[in-house]
Enzyme design. Structure first.
Site, mmCIF file in Angstrom:
data_model
loop_
_atom_site.group_PDB
_atom_site.id
_atom_site.type_symbol
_atom_site.label_atom_id
_atom_site.label_comp_id
_atom_site.label_asym_id
_atom_site.label_seq_id
_atom_site.Cartn_x
_atom_site.Cartn_y
_atom_site.Cartn_z
ATOM 1 N N GLU A 163 0.807 -1.219 0.000
ATOM 2 C CA GLU A 163 0.000 0.000 0.000
ATOM 3 C C GLU A 163 0.839 1.268 0.000
ATOM 4 O OE1 GLU A 163 -0.656 -2.581 2.005
ATOM 5 O OE2 GLU A 163 -2.700 -3.184 1.511
ATOM 6 N N HIS A 207 -10.039 -4.237 11.291
ATOM 7 C CA HIS A 207 -10.695 -4.111 9.986
ATOM 8 C C HIS A 207 -11.993 -3.311 10.054
ATOM 9 C CE1 HIS A 207 -7.988 -7.372 8.802
ATOM 10 N NE2 HIS A 207 -8.375 -7.232 7.562
HETATM 11 C C1 LIG Z 1 -2.111 -4.151 4.699
HETATM 12 C C2 LIG Z 1 -3.165 -5.067 4.201
HETATM 13 N N1 LIG Z 1 -3.496 -5.037 2.890
HETATM 14 C C3 LIG Z 1 -4.439 -5.865 2.408
HETATM 15 C C4 LIG Z 1 -5.085 -6.733 3.247
HETATM 16 C C5 LIG Z 1 -6.156 -7.664 2.695
HETATM 17 N N2 LIG Z 1 -5.609 -9.016 2.579
HETATM 18 C C6 LIG Z 1 -5.782 -9.887 3.572
HETATM 19 S S1 LIG Z 1 -4.983 -11.312 3.296
HETATM 20 C C7 LIG Z 1 -4.403 -10.803 1.812
HETATM 21 C C8 LIG Z 1 -3.550 -11.733 1.007
HETATM 22 C C9 LIG Z 1 -2.291 -12.109 1.713
HETATM 23 O O1 LIG Z 1 -1.643 -13.155 1.072
HETATM 24 P P1 LIG Z 1 -0.389 -13.907 1.655
HETATM 25 O O2 LIG Z 1 0.508 -12.946 2.354
HETATM 26 O O3 LIG Z 1 0.188 -14.716 0.580
HETATM 27 O O4 LIG Z 1 -0.982 -14.840 2.812
HETATM 28 P P2 LIG Z 1 -2.015 -16.046 2.685
HETATM 29 O O5 LIG Z 1 -3.364 -15.438 2.802
HETATM 30 O O6 LIG Z 1 -1.780 -16.740 1.414
HETATM 31 O O7 LIG Z 1 -1.764 -16.904 3.879
HETATM 32 C C10 LIG Z 1 -4.839 -9.510 1.550
HETATM 33 C C11 LIG Z 1 -4.534 -8.758 0.335
HETATM 34 C C12 LIG Z 1 -4.732 -6.718 4.614
HETATM 35 N N3 LIG Z 1 -5.330 -7.512 5.506
HETATM 36 N N4 LIG Z 1 -3.763 -5.893 5.058
#
Ligand SMILES: Cc1ncc(C[n+]2csc(CCOP(=O)(O)OP(=O)(O)O)c2C)c(N)n1
Ligand SMILES: [Mg+2]
Lengths: 460, 336
Positions: A194, A263
């Protein structure tokens, strides 16, 4: 023994859904993990998997049925060799047991949702809409998408960037169809960075483009807040007026349902604090559309605060080639002489509901939707208070340094002589958002609190 | 993912294999139950299941010692079960009840246990990474020989604060193991659509941080790599990166239509690479237990999970005055 398969909740805000399609038929053997059906939730079509194994004894809800409430039995699973009809009957007779669960579910787990729309969900004065304009029922989600699409057709320099905005069609499906129409050059999926992409957007705006930066939710914009404030908001001033930053930062803001402290924050007051930013928080679909189009054309950085619970709500939207709404103009949703209720965004849902309840008690509330928080249309509020002599503000955010606090101060300075009671600010509670269903309900501002505040300022 | 090498003569024991089997199965059955309760509306909000990734936490916990710390993202149920937290307390937090680890106030994404040195459950992608380094900083400061397992996803690996943390961790030789759980997707974005240097573990090289990629569907390989990383940290050599190649079988959260990958892709990994099946085969091949004995274990695990679910349904909602507690500490916190 037969097991009932219940309509599942498949998203934080889902209360009912459409059983789009059965992928199994009666008599089929299913095992855990098999896809049973496709279910349309409030935002997407989801595949629904079996958790148990058995034979699909009977389908209780036909494919194509709309408005199936969560936890309604949709089919019955029986054991190999079991007589389906007898088992189904037994399962239905045993329903009280399942029902106890169902009750616990709705008591313990139901999503807090904004109150249902009052009957006359249309403002009294709509100066931006010419007499006789055709209206079309549109969701806030569609209105936002349409606004972006229209502006992208109009100006090649407008592009959309954010997490999951392109191929996934938006985490909340706001950008549905935009990748198809505008291509990957203008609808861009970013990595989860972000601070990086917000800053990159600012640079692109300095460079002459018109970025729309989507935050998956505004909670994640805290990662980027330095670029928003130090770079986007202040550069025009620091450059002596040479270099502005025409950019829109948009996304859902505030509480959704049961997503807890990290959130669920409402950032309206945070951004409204900053000179150099414009801040918009629409309630209706028409305002969402008209104000987003204005935001995209504005030569300044605009914070555009949406709300996940409102995305699926339908409102009448004018069918016009180019419908825009100017910033800094509040809208009066309901006229009244006894008390002025001032709100914005999802706070309006509670406020309109409170106004309905107050009317039944003989208190006529005037309801004002601020729509933009910076610039703020204080004139409309003052004008109304001169008539009603009382004011209650309503918002979802924290109470300290809230929008309501600011309006109270303005009224004290500019309408002191007209006030017959202290202004009351109805807000979210002064606590991080709890996860537990009962506590979350308490933490949020409610129509009931607004009604009580209105009674208090009218001394009834 | 490459196909698994046949286990020639695995360096393990009957006890270890059975423990791994139990622990991984507990996570899987627990998560399946959580998915079910979500569908019934007993769990709300976001709920991210760990199904498919069980070998990562189970293998690494086998390399940890009492007192070592761990911190992770919102996909945290497996980590909590693997570090010895009570399934009842975890499930009751998912249902938002008084008996939950955070008294129902945190939910699926935000749970903690001081007793088990579990520092959360964090909902903001990437935020736990500097926090993990900070925990390691405190251990180094106190010179107590502890290490911190800092878990994050392939998506999180792109956050700026990860790069900032790598630099500090190596600069100050912090005893932190960065565990990248590379399940190949961040929500609907595959690694190749978001990332230019897809070997995440190699990113440490520019800071001089050692690391390696590990087959995350092989719990024995994970444990071995974990032991190496732990030894490195305890020897005072600074941080270590483990990029663990794994896969999530379910959607990102409960509301993910998962149109970004094919069912065949998921099915293939489930059938050919499943970590629990792998251990099951090793147990049967080595004649450490019979099919019937394994069925008995399955039954026991199911009972534990059912008991947790019952507890989570029966536990009352938090008292209403809990709304205003725990906002400020009354006395200085006694952090271990
Ligand atoms: C700073 C932030 N940006 C976006 C989100 C929304 N979000 C939650 S999980 C996620 C994907 C994360 O993927 P990864 O790090 O690969 O972990 P996984 O879910 O695969 O375990 C996103 C974009 C968030 N929670 N926090
Ligand atoms: Mg991932």
């Amino acid at each position: 023994m037969a097991t009932e398969i219940l309509m599942p909740a498949l998203s934080p805000t889902m209360e009912e859904g459409t059983l789009a399609k059965w992928l199994v038929k009666e008599g089929d053997t299913v095992s855990a993990g098999d896809i049973l059906a496709e279910i349309e939730t409030d935002k997407a079509t989801m595949e629904f998997e079996a958790v148990d194994e058995g034979v699909l004894g009977k389908i209780l809800i036909e494919a194509g049925t709309e408005g199936v409430k969560v936890n309604t039995p949709i089919a019955v699973l029986v054991e190999e060799g079991e007589d389906a009809d007898a088992a189904v009957k037994a399962a239905q007779e045993a329903a009280p047991a399942a029902d106890a669960d169902g009750k616990a579910a709705s008591g313990g787990g139901s999503a807090p949702s904004a109150p249902a729309e009052p009957k006359r969900a249309r403002p009294v004065a709509e100066p931006e809409i010419p007499e006789g304009t055709k209206m079309k029922s549109t969701t806030v989600r569609e209105a936002l998408r349409d606004a972006m699409a229209e502006e992208m057709r109009r100006d090649d320099d407008v592009f959309l960037m954010g997490e999951e905005v392109a191929e996934y069609q938006g985490a909340y499906k706001i950008s549905q169809g935009l990748l198809d129409e505008f291509g990957a050059k203008r609808v861009i999926d970013t990595p989860i960075t972000e601070h990086g992409f917000a800053g990159l957007g600012v640079g692109a705006a300095f460079g002459g483009l018109r970025p729309i930066v989507e935050f998956m939710t505004f909670n994640f914009a805290m990662q980027a807040v330095d670029q928003i404030i130090n770079s986007a908001a202040k550069t025009l001033y620091m450059s002596g007026g040479q270099m502005g930053c025409p950019i829109v930062f948009r996304g859902p803001n505030g509480a959704a349902a049961r997503v807890a402290a990290q959130h669920s924050q409402d950032y309206a007051a945070w951004y409204a604090h900053i000179p150099g930013l414009k801040v918009v928080q629409p309630y209706s679909a028409a305002d969402a559309k008209g104000l987003l189009k204005t935001a995209i054309r504005d030569p300044n950085p605009v914070i555009f605060l949406e709300n996940e619970i409102l995305y699926g709500r339908s409102f009448e939207v004018p069918v016009l080639d180019d419908f825009t709404i100017p910033f800094g103009k509040a809208r009066i949703w309901r006229e009244g002489k006894d008390v002025t209720l001032v709100s914005f965004g999802i706070g309006m849902a509670h406020t309109l509901q409170a106004a309905d309840a107050l009317a039944k008690e003989g208190i006529e509330a005037e309801v004002i939707d601020l729509r933009t928080l910076r610039p703020l249309d204080t004139a409309t509020v003052i004008e109304s208070v001169k008539k009603t002599n009382r004011c209650v503000t309503v918002e979802e955010g924290f109470p300290v340094c809230s929008i309501g606090n600011h309006i109270s101060a303005v009224l004290m300075q500019e309408a002191f002589d007209w006030l017959d009671a202290p202004v009351i600010n109805c807000t979210g509670k002064d606590v991080p958002m709890p996860y537990a269903a009962n506590l979350e309900k308490l933490a949020l501002v409610t129509a009931k609190e607004v009604v009580e505040a209105a009674r208090a300022v009218t001394y009834r | 993912m490459a196909t698994r090498k046949p286990p020639a003569k695995p360096n393990t024991s009957k006890e270890e294999l059975l423990t791994f089997y139990r622990e991984m199965l507990l996570i899987r059955r627990f998560e399946e139950k959580a998915g079910q309760l979500y569908g019934m509306g007993l769990i709300g909000g976001f709920c991210h299941l760990y199904i498919g990734q069980e070998a990562v936490v189970v293998g690494l916990e086998a390399a940890a010692e009492e007192g070592d710390k761990r911190v992770t993202s919102y996909r945290d149920h497996g980590h909590m079960l693997a570090c010895g937290m009570d399934p009842k307390g975890v499930m009751a937090e998912l249902t938002g009840r008084e008996g939950g680890y955070s008294k129902g106030k945190g939910g699926s994404m935000h749970m903690f246990s001081k007793e088990r040195h579990f520092y959360g459950g964090h909902g903001i992608v990437g935020a736990q990474v500097p926090i993990g380094a900070g925990l390691a900083f405190s251990d180094k400061y106190k010179d107590n020989g502890r290490v911190t397992f800092t878990y994050f996803g392939d998506g999180a690996a792109n956050q700026g604060q990860v790069a900032e943390t790598y630099n500090m961790a190596q600069l100050w030789s912090l005893p932190v193991i960065f565990v990248i759980e590379n399940n190949q997707y961040a929500m609907g974005t595959s690694v190749k659509r978001s990332t230019m240097s897809p070997d995440f573990w190699e990113r440490g090289a520019s800071y001089g941080i050692a690391g390696e990629a590990v087959d995350g569907m092989d719990v024995l390989a994970v444990k071995a790599a974990g032991e190496k990383a732990v030894a490195h940290c305890r020897a005072g050599k600074g941080p270590y990166i483990l990029e663990i190649m794994t896969y999530r079988y379910r959607g990102h959260s409960m509301s993910d239509p998962a149109k970004y990958r094919s069912r065949e892709e998921v099915q293939k990994i489930r059938e050919e690479r499943d970590a629990i099946e792998h251990v099951r085969e090793l147990i049967l091949q080595g004649k450490h237990a019979t099919e019937d004995e394994l069925k008995e274990i399955d039954k026991e695990i199911k009972a534990v999970v059912n008991e947790a679910a019952e507890f989570a349904k029966e536990s009352p909602e938090p008292a209403l005055d809990e709304l205003y507690t725990d906002i400020y500490a009354e006395t200085a916190p006694q952090n271990a």
